[in-house]
Design an enzyme around this catalytic site. Sequence first.
Site, PDB file in Angstrom:
ATOM      1  N   SER A  98       0.826  -1.208   0.000  1.00  0.00           N
ATOM      2  CA  SER A  98       0.000   0.000   0.000  1.00  0.00           C
ATOM      3  C   SER A  98       0.859   1.257   0.000  1.00  0.00           C
ATOM      4  O   SER A  98       0.597   2.201  -0.745  1.00  0.00           O
ATOM      5  CB  SER A  98      -0.849   0.048   1.275  1.00  0.00           C
ATOM      6  OG  SER A  98      -2.153  -0.327   1.037  1.00  0.00           O
ATOM      7  N   CYS A 246      -5.241   7.761 -12.005  1.00  0.00           N
ATOM      8  CA  CYS A 246      -4.225   7.300 -11.026  1.00  0.00           C
ATOM      9  C   CYS A 246      -4.608   5.919 -10.503  1.00  0.00           C
ATOM     10  O   CYS A 246      -3.760   5.041 -10.297  1.00  0.00           O
ATOM     11  CB  CYS A 246      -4.147   8.244  -9.828  1.00  0.00           C
ATOM     12  SG  CYS A 246      -3.908   9.962 -10.236  1.00  0.00           S
ATOM     13  N   ALA A 250      -2.677   2.178  -9.837  1.00  0.00           N
ATOM     14  CA  ALA A 250      -2.577   1.518  -8.525  1.00  0.00           C
ATOM     15  C   ALA A 250      -3.298   0.167  -8.523  1.00  0.00           C
ATOM     16  O   ALA A 250      -2.803  -0.812  -7.952  1.00  0.00           O
ATOM     17  CB  ALA A 250      -3.150   2.435  -7.453  1.00  0.00           C
ATOM     18  N   MET A 345      -5.665 -25.437   6.421  1.00  0.00           N
ATOM     19  CA  MET A 345      -4.644 -26.498   6.352  1.00  0.00           C
ATOM     20  C   MET A 345      -3.672 -26.430   7.521  1.00  0.00           C
ATOM     21  O   MET A 345      -3.097 -27.439   7.917  1.00  0.00           O
ATOM     22  CB  MET A 345      -3.860 -26.392   5.030  1.00  0.00           C
ATOM     23  CG  MET A 345      -4.670 -26.868   3.836  1.00  0.00           C
ATOM     24  SD  MET A 345      -3.679 -26.928   2.352  1.00  0.00           S
ATOM     25  CE  MET A 345      -2.549 -28.272   2.736  1.00  0.00           C
ATOM     26  N   GLY A 348      -4.907 -25.235  14.010  1.00  0.00           N
ATOM     27  CA  GLY A 348      -4.850 -24.188  15.036  1.00  0.00           C
ATOM     28  C   GLY A 348      -3.710 -23.224  14.813  1.00  0.00           C
ATOM     29  O   GLY A 348      -3.835 -22.018  15.064  1.00  0.00           O
ATOM     30  N   GLU A 371      -9.595   1.091  -3.449  1.00  0.00           N
ATOM     31  CA  GLU A 371      -9.342   1.191  -4.901  1.00  0.00           C
ATOM     32  C   GLU A 371     -10.498   0.599  -5.702  1.00  0.00           C
ATOM     33  O   GLU A 371     -10.292   0.013  -6.767  1.00  0.00           O
ATOM     34  CB  GLU A 371      -8.036   0.466  -5.268  1.00  0.00           C
ATOM     35  CG  GLU A 371      -6.861   0.900  -4.429  1.00  0.00           C
ATOM     36  CD  GLU A 371      -5.880   1.762  -5.181  1.00  0.00           C
ATOM     37  OE1 GLU A 371      -6.219   2.148  -6.313  1.00  0.00           O
ATOM     38  OE2 GLU A 371      -4.819   2.046  -4.623  1.00  0.00           O
TER      39      GLU A 371
END
Length: 392
Positions: A98, A246, A250, A345, A348, A371
């Site tokens: 980001s 823009c 992004a 998978m 815990g 976005e």
Amino acid sequence: MRTDLYQGHDYYMMDEWLTEEHKLVRDTARAWVKKEVSPIIEEAAENSKFPQHLLKGLGEIGAFGPYIPAEYGGAGLDQISYGLIMQELERCDSGLRSTASVQSSLVMYPIYKYGNEEQRMKYLPKLATGEWIGCFGLTEPDFGSNPGGMLTNFKDMGDHYLLNGAKMWISNAPFAQIAVVWAKNEEGRIHGLIVERGMEGFTTPTMHGKWSLRASDTGELIFDNVKVPKENLLPNKSGLGGPLGCLDSARYGIAWGAIGVALDCYDVALRYSKERIQFGKPIGAFQLQQKKLAEMITEITKAQLLTYRLGQLRNENRATSAQISMAKRNNIAMAKQIVSDARQMLGGMGITGEYPVMRHMMNLESVITYEGTHDIHLLITGMDVTGFDAFK
Ligand code: TGC
Ligand code: FAD
């Protein structure tokens, strides 16, 4: 702290399509992430704080303005290289990507594309090194998916503009030196303005309480009669097409970034499936777990092909906004499914910070929202194929 054992996965031998430069750029970003970020990212997410000491390193690996020409401090790379950097950053954490997305595509890009030569020379070199950080103010409390309704406005006062309004959900706002802000003039036409920290009446309160994208700082931008010098208006574009242009750049980077998340979770789940013994054998030997892994690598491979092709089209200036929307939407949905399967998978262990999977899972809730949301991108595709605009 867990060692980052990640290795890329290239089931369809797509590396053969990459140039030596692409591979160098990707491997440099990967090595930097493993050394500098992987060891600290879990703690940053727990503390809900972006590690600002990484900014200089991000500049050094070319993550700020990868495709901005070298004369302005950018790396002058092509769109595939840009995508590969975003993939490697988001493989570690969406918040890291980001920061690079916002700086490159939402701050440097509009200054480069819509700014004049003085603005380019003043801001771009410092943004490229990370000496200055920028943020992008489009979303408002009452205008998210529909930014054209924005209320933030500026008046021509003769020797300056007077800016009023508020933006929210702004990545990097709390520590950015500058903000590219989208606001309406007295005729209701949208323009971009560069607002600098320190201007009277401009504040950037931090937004707290996020359970997603925690290693990224998010804030508001408040403009209370801010006097913006006239030379800070981006002169070469007006209308909603400015900020949306823009966002194209992004969103393209996010499409690559989502592949990074999926690759990381597949990598972790594959390794775990070979190590974790239940009922006397590795869980990877059970058909149900193999189904998950086989579907993961199939979906990753499809996304890699789609996104590489999009990169080629962008290199040739032929990619449409709707094609970018399709890739952003598809790849995040693909990554979300893979993260969810990987988490299961790991049993815990999958809910702990020992593995990156749960953090990725929470991050993707932001990535699928910002976005342009999942549904907005579907409607953009719908509009493109039918010719009917569902937004009107
Ligand atoms: P509409 O009437 O369709 O279009 C208005 C004008 O914009 C032009 N246009 C585009 N131009 C360039 N690129 C695009 N992708 C464009 N899409 C449209 C269009 O041609 C028109 O131009 P003109 O000259 O005729 O005026 O606009 P609308 O009001 O119906 O809205 C369309 C919609 C919903 C698709 C759009 O507004 C949208 O994309 N909404 C989603 C909002 C969004 O994505 N916000 C993102 C905020 S920034 C952010 O989230 C950063 S996260 C940062 C991080 O990574 O941390
Ligand atoms: P809304 O627009 O209120 O949408 C709510 C729901 O309604 C969604 O599911 C949406 O899909 C749906 N919806 C809306 N319109 C329609 C329609 N026409 N048809 C069908 N469904 C519809 N913004 C910035 O400007 N700069 C930033 O740096 C930035 N960073 C962000 C960082 C984070 C962590 C987050 C979460 C957001 C950030 N945003 C930023 C804001 C982001 O772009 C918006 O949250 C996003 O565009 C959605 O707007 P909204 O939250 O107001 O949701």
